[in-house]
Design an enzyme around this catalytic site. Structure first.
Site, short mmCIF file in Angstrom:
data_model
loop_
_atom_site.label_atom_id
_atom_site.label_comp_id
_atom_site.label_asym_id
_atom_site.label_seq_id
_atom_site.Cartn_x
_atom_site.Cartn_y
_atom_site.Cartn_z
N THR A 158 13.67 -55.03 -41.06
CA THR A 158 14.11 -54.67 -39.70
C THR A 158 13.00 -54.92 -38.67
OG1 THR A 158 15.42 -52.95 -40.73
CG2 THR A 158 15.08 -52.76 -38.35
N GLU A 449 19.92 -49.67 -45.51
CA GLU A 449 20.49 -50.61 -46.51
C GLU A 449 21.82 -51.16 -46.01
OE1 GLU A 449 19.57 -51.54 -49.79
OE2 GLU A 449 17.77 -50.33 -50.02
C1 LIG Z 1 15.43 -43.43 -42.40
C2 LIG Z 1 15.48 -44.91 -42.29
C3 LIG Z 1 14.77 -45.69 -43.20
C4 LIG Z 1 14.75 -47.09 -43.08
N1 LIG Z 1 14.00 -47.84 -43.96
C5 LIG Z 1 13.88 -49.18 -43.77
C6 LIG Z 1 12.98 -49.96 -44.58
O1 LIG Z 1 12.33 -49.46 -45.49
N2 LIG Z 1 12.86 -51.29 -44.30
C7 LIG Z 1 13.57 -51.89 -43.31
O2 LIG Z 1 13.43 -53.10 -43.14
N3 LIG Z 1 14.44 -51.18 -42.53
C8 LIG Z 1 14.60 -49.84 -42.73
N4 LIG Z 1 15.45 -49.10 -41.93
C9 LIG Z 1 16.17 -49.76 -40.86
C10 LIG Z 1 17.65 -49.93 -41.15
O3 LIG Z 1 17.85 -50.80 -42.22
C11 LIG Z 1 18.34 -50.39 -39.86
O4 LIG Z 1 18.27 -49.30 -38.96
C12 LIG Z 1 19.77 -50.80 -40.10
O5 LIG Z 1 19.83 -52.03 -40.79
C13 LIG Z 1 20.56 -50.95 -38.79
O6 LIG Z 1 19.90 -51.79 -37.92
P1 LIG Z 1 19.57 -51.31 -36.42
O7 LIG Z 1 18.92 -49.98 -36.48
O8 LIG Z 1 18.82 -52.41 -35.77
O9 LIG Z 1 20.97 -51.13 -35.74
P2 LIG Z 1 21.79 -52.22 -34.92
O10 LIG Z 1 21.99 -53.42 -35.77
O11 LIG Z 1 21.21 -52.42 -33.60
O12 LIG Z 1 23.16 -51.44 -34.77
C14 LIG Z 1 23.35 -50.37 -33.82
C15 LIG Z 1 24.81 -49.96 -33.85
O13 LIG Z 1 25.59 -51.08 -33.43
C16 LIG Z 1 26.62 -51.35 -34.34
N5 LIG Z 1 26.85 -52.80 -34.45
C17 LIG Z 1 25.95 -53.76 -34.73
N6 LIG Z 1 26.54 -54.97 -34.77
C18 LIG Z 1 27.84 -54.78 -34.50
C19 LIG Z 1 28.98 -55.63 -34.40
N7 LIG Z 1 28.91 -56.93 -34.63
N8 LIG Z 1 30.18 -55.07 -34.12
C20 LIG Z 1 30.29 -53.75 -33.91
N9 LIG Z 1 29.25 -52.88 -33.99
C21 LIG Z 1 28.04 -53.39 -34.29
C22 LIG Z 1 26.15 -50.79 -35.69
O14 LIG Z 1 27.26 -50.39 -36.46
C23 LIG Z 1 25.30 -49.60 -35.25
O15 LIG Z 1 26.08 -48.43 -35.20
C24 LIG Z 1 15.51 -47.71 -42.05
C25 LIG Z 1 16.25 -46.92 -41.16
C26 LIG Z 1 16.23 -45.55 -41.27
C27 LIG Z 1 17.01 -44.74 -40.28
#
Ligand SMILES: Cc1cc2nc3c(=O)[nH]c(=O)nc-3n(C[C@H](O)[C@H](O)[C@H](O)COP(=O)(O)OP(=O)(O)OC[C@H]3O[C@@H](n4cnc5c(N)ncnc54)[C@H](O)[C@@H]3O)c2cc1C
Length: 685
Positions: A158, A449
C-alpha cells in the site's frame, strides 16, 4: 470420550440449568467443529502454556501504545522460543505443516490478535512468498525467517495515494547493470509505502512491491523484492531510508504499522523474487513461464492463504463474542411476571438477536475447515508437480470464493460483535467484558488484505462470466462445482416458493434450492443492467460501476453465504449422529436467517408469494425457540478457555455478579481518592 480429557471440564454453576437440557456432549461438538483432534490438542497446549507465562497476563488497563508494541514483540519472541511448530511438524507434508501453522495462528489470535498478525505477516506470509515467488537463491532468507527466526519481515504494498488500485503504485526499482543492483526510489510522499505492519519499529526486512524498470527505460510492472530495513543487532534503520511509525490506531495497537520512503536505496540484483521473471546481469528482462502449473499454484497460494487466515481468525472472534453474550443472557435476569425475573435468553427478541450469530459461527467454522482442506490439497498437488485438472480455472474459482467469503464472514462477525456488545447492555461496554477489544481488533479485517467492497467486485466479475457461459450454452468453468448448477439455469429460474408449512422451510433442500434461485436471479439482474449500460454507450469500467449497488454487491454476498451453507452441509452429513440434529437446526437457522435479509430480492424476482415472508420468519423464530435448550452448550463448544476469553461477563462458571465484583474490586486504584483531587476542590485562598 477419554481422548478429550485434555479439554478442561466446565465448573458447575448457574449455567447448568441450560447445559443440562442440551441433546449432545459439548466436547464432542468442539472436536467436530475443529475437525482434527491433534490440532485441537495443540490449541489447548498453546493456551495452557501461555496462561502459565506471566508475559501473557491480561492487562486490566490498556497500556500506552508504545508499551503495547514492546509487549507484543516480546510475546512473539517468546512464542518463537516455545517452538510450537516442532521439527517433525515442520518437516511434514505441505498440507499438514500449513494446518499446524494456521492452528498456531488461530490459538494466538484469540489471545492477542496483534501478536498473530505480527507473526502471520512477519514470518509466514513472508516465508510463503519466498517459496512461491522466489527461487533457490532466496532460501537463505527463508531459513533465517522460519527456522532461525532471525528475520522479522513486513509486506510493503500500500502507498499513501494508492491502496486498492495497485497498478498505479509509484515506488520504482530501477536496475543498474554497472553495479548489478536495483535502485529503489520513492518519488514523493504520496508514493511512500504505508500501513505496513511490523515496519514502524521492528522488522529487519520488507517484501517490497515496486515497478521494475530496466536500463532501456521499460516499466515491467509490479514485482516483489526482498529489502533489508534494519540492522537486526541494533534495530537501527539503514541509511537511505526514512522510516516512521504511524502512531495510535483504533485497534490492534500492538502492531507497529509504519511508513517508508526510499532515497535511491540500493539492493543486490538477487533480491528480486524471480520465479516468474528475472533481469539478467546485463539488464535484460526475461519472463520465465517454464512451469505454468507451478506458477499458477504459487499465485494461488499468495492470493488466498492470507485471506483464509483472516477467515479462520474471524471464526474465533465471532465464537468468543457469542459465547460471552449467550452466557450473559442465560445468567442475567430482567423483568418477568409477578416478581419472577426471567433470564434474557427466554425472551424471543433476545434469542432472535443472538442465535442467528451463533448459527453463523458454527456454519462458518465448518465451512472454513472444509474449504481449507480442499484448498490446501490443490496447492499441495500443484506445488509438487502433480497434475491438477483445470488448474487455471480452479485458481480463478478459488479466488472468487475467497473474494466473496472474506467480505461475507468479516462483515457478519463485525455485526455480531456489535450486537453482542449491545445484548450485554451497559456491562458489555466495560473493557473487562472484552467485547470492545474483540470488535475493534476485528474491524480492520474488512479493509486489509483487500478491501471488502473491492474484493466483492472481483468475485462478481467471475460469477457473471460463468453466467454468460451458461447463457450461451458453453461449459461453466467451475472445477470446484460451486456454480455447476448454472447448467440447469432455465429450470432453476422457473422455480417458485410453494411451501405451506414452516416444516418445509426448515430443511437443507429448501434452503439450498432457494439460494440457487436467488443466485440465478441476481446474476440475471446484474448481467442485464451491465448490458443495458453498455448499449447506452458507457465504457466497460462505467458499466461495471453502475451494476454494483443492489446487484453485483448483493450477488457476491449471497454467493458467500451459499458457499458457507454448501460446504458446511457436506461437513454436517459426515458428523456423528448424536450431533447431527443440533447441527441441522443451526444450519437451517443460519440459512433462513440469512434469506430473511434477501426477501426483497425474493419478491422482486417473482420467487416469493404472499405467504413467504410470514412462513420464513415464523420458521426462524421456531428454530430460535427450539435451540434455546441447546445454545449454552453450543457456545461452550465454540468458546476458548476462560483465560483466553478474558471476559468477566462470559466466564464458563456463570457466576456473573461474583466475576463482575472481582473485576470492579481488583481494578487498580478503584477505592483511592483521585490523585488529582487538589486540582479540582475549591482552593482555600
Ligand atoms: C490495520 C491495517 C493493517 C494493514 N497492513 C498492511 C500491510 O502490512 N501492508 C500493506 O501493504 N498494507 C496494509 N494495510 C493497508 C490495506 O491493505 C489497505 O488499506 C487496503 O488495501 C485498502 O486500500 P486503501 O486504504 O488505499 O483504500 P482505498 O483503495 O482508497 O479505498 C477507500 C474506499 O473506497 C472504496 N473503493 C475503492 N475503489 C472502489 C471502486 N472501484 N468502486 C467502489 N468503491 C471503491 C473501497 O471499498 C474503500 O471503502 C493495512 C491496513 C490496515 C487498516
Amino acid at each position: 470420550m477419554e481422548e478429550l480429557n485434555f479439554i478442561p471440564n466446565l465448573a458447575s454453576g448457574p449455567l447448568d440449568v441450560y447445559r443440562n437440557s442440551a441433546s449432545f456432549n459439548w466436547k464432542q461438538l468442539k472436536l467436530a467443529l475443529e475437525g482434527d483432534i491433534e490440532l485441537l490438542r495443540l490449541k489447548y497446549k498453546i493456551w495452557k502454556t501461555l496462561e502459565e507465562d506471566p508475559l501473557f497476563a491480561h492487562h486490566v488497563v490498556t497500556p500506552p501504545v508504545e508499551e503495547l508494541k514492546r509487549i507484543t514483540q516480546l510475546q512473539l519472541k517468546k512464542i518463537n522460543e516455545y517452538k510450537f511448530l516442532t521439527n517433525a511438524m515442520f518437516n511434514a507434508s505441505y498440507g499438514k505443516r500449513t494446518r499446524v501453522i494456521m492452528t498456531i495462528n488461530e490459538a494466538v489470535q484469540s489471545l492477542n490478535p496483534s501478536v498473530s498478525v505480527k507473526m502471520a505477516i512477519g514470518i509466514y506470509l513472508f516465508s510463503n512468498a519466498l517459496l512461491s515467488l522466489g527461487t533457490e537463491r532466496h532460501l537463505k532468507f527463508y531459513e533465517a525467517t522460519i527456522k532461525d527466526r532471525k528475520i522479522l519481515a513486513s509486506f510493503s504494498l500500500t502507498e499513501i495515494a494508492h491502496g486498492s488500485d495497485v497498478r498505479l503504485m509509484r515506488t520504482t526499482a530501477t536496475y543498474d547493470p554497472r553495479r548489478k543492483e536495483f535502485v529503489i526510489h520513492t518519488p514523493d510522499f504520496e508514493a511512500a509505502k504505508c500501513w505496513v505492519g511490523n515496519l514502524g519499529r521492528t522488522c529487519t526486512h520488507t517484501l517490497l512491491f515496486a515497478q521494475l524498470i530496466t536500463p532501456d527505460g521499460t516499466n515491467h510492472g509490479l514485482h516483489g523484492f526482498v529489502v533489508p530495513i534494519r540492522d537486526p543487532a541494533t534495530l537501527e534503520t539503514y541509511p537511505g531510508l526514512i522510516v516512521g511509525d504511524m502512531g495510535e490506531k483504533i485497534g490492534v495497537n500492538g502492531i507497529d504499522n509504519g511508513f517508508i520512503m526510499f532515497n535511491q536505496y540500493r539492493i543486490p540484483r538477487e533480491n528480486l523474487l524471480n520465479r516468474t521473471a528475472d533481469v539478467t546481469e546485463e539488464g535484460v528482462y526475461e519472463s520465465s513461464f517454464s512451469e505454468p502449473s507451478r506458477i499458477l499454484g504459487a499465485a494461488l497460494e499468495n492470493l488466498s492463504a492470507g485471506r483464509i487466515g483472516i477467515m479462520q481468525e474471524s471464526c474465533h472472534s465471532i465464537s468468543s463474542a457469542v459465547a460471552i453474550a449467550v452466557r450473559y443472557a442465560a445468567t442475567r435476569t430482567q423483568f418477568g411476571e409477578r416478581d419472577n425475573e426471567v433470564p434474557l435468553i427466554e425472551y424471543e427478541l433476545h434469542q432472535w438477536r443472538l442465535f442467528g450469530y451463533v448459527s453463523a459461527a458454527v456454519v462458518f467454522k465448518l465451512y472454513i475447515e472444509n474449504f481449507t482442506r480442499t484448498y490446501l490439497s490443490i496447492v499441495e498437488k500443484s506445488n509438487s508437480g502433480i497434475r491438477v485438472d483445470n488448474l487455471s480455472e480452479a485458481v480463478s474459482e478459488i479466488h472468487a470464493m475467497v473474494s466473496s467469503s472474506k467480505p461475507t464472514l468479516s462483515w457478519c462477525v463485525l455485526e455480531a460483535a456489535q450486537q453482542c456488545r449491545e445484548a450485554c447492555g451497559g456491562h458489555g461496554y466495560l473493557k473487562c467484558a472484552n467485547l470492545g477489544d474483540i470488535r475493534s481488533n476485528h474491524e480492520p479485517t474488512v479493509t486489509y488484505e483487500g478491501d471488502n467492497n473491492v474484493l466483492s467486485q472481483q468475485a462478481s466479475n467471475w460469477l457473471v462470466r460463468q453466467y454468460e457461459a451458461a447463457l450461451s450454452n458453453r461449459a461453466v468453468d467451475s472445477p470446484l462445482r460451486t456454480v455447476h448448477f448454472l447448467d440447469h439455469l432455465p429450470s432453476i429460474a422457473k422455480s417458485t416458493f410453494s411451501c405451506t408449512d414452516t416444516r418445509q422451510l426448515k430443511t437443507p433442500e429448501f434452503i439450498i434450492s432457494t439460494y440457487k434461485w436467488l443466485l440465478c436471479w441476481l446474476l440475471k439482474y446484474t448481467y442485464e443492467k451491465h448490458e443495458a449500460e453498455i448499449s447506452s454507450g458507457r465504457t466497460k469500467v462505467q458499466a461495471k460501476s453502475k451494476t454494483q449497488v443492489y446487484r453485483a454487491k448483493t450477488l457476491t454476498r449471497v454467493y458467500g453465504e451459499y458457499l458457507a451453507l454448501t460446504f458446511s452441509l457436506q461437513s454436517i452429513e459426515k458428523k456423528d449422529s448424536e450431533l447431527q440434529p443440533v447441527l441441522y437446526k443451526l444450519f437451517c437457522l443460519y440459512g433462513l436467517w440469512s434469506l430473511d435479509k434477501h426477501l426483497v430480492e425474493l419478491y422482486q424476482g417473482g420467487f416469493a408469494n404472499k405467504e413467504t415472508a410470514k412462513l420464513l420468519r415464523d420458521a426462524v423464530l421456531e428454530l430460535c425457540a427450539d435451540l434455546k435448550g441447546e445454545i449454552v452448550s453450543v457456545v461452550d463448544a465454540l468458546a476458548p478457555t476462560d483465560f483466553v476469553l478474558n471476559s468477566a461477563l462470559g466466564k464458563s462458571d456463570g457466576k456473573l455478579y461474583q466475576n463482575l465484583q472481582k473485576a470492579f474490586f481488583s481494578h487498580p486504584g478503584v477505592f483511592e481518592r483521585a490523585r488529582w483531587w487538589r486540582d479540582v476542590v475549591p482552593s482555600k485562598l
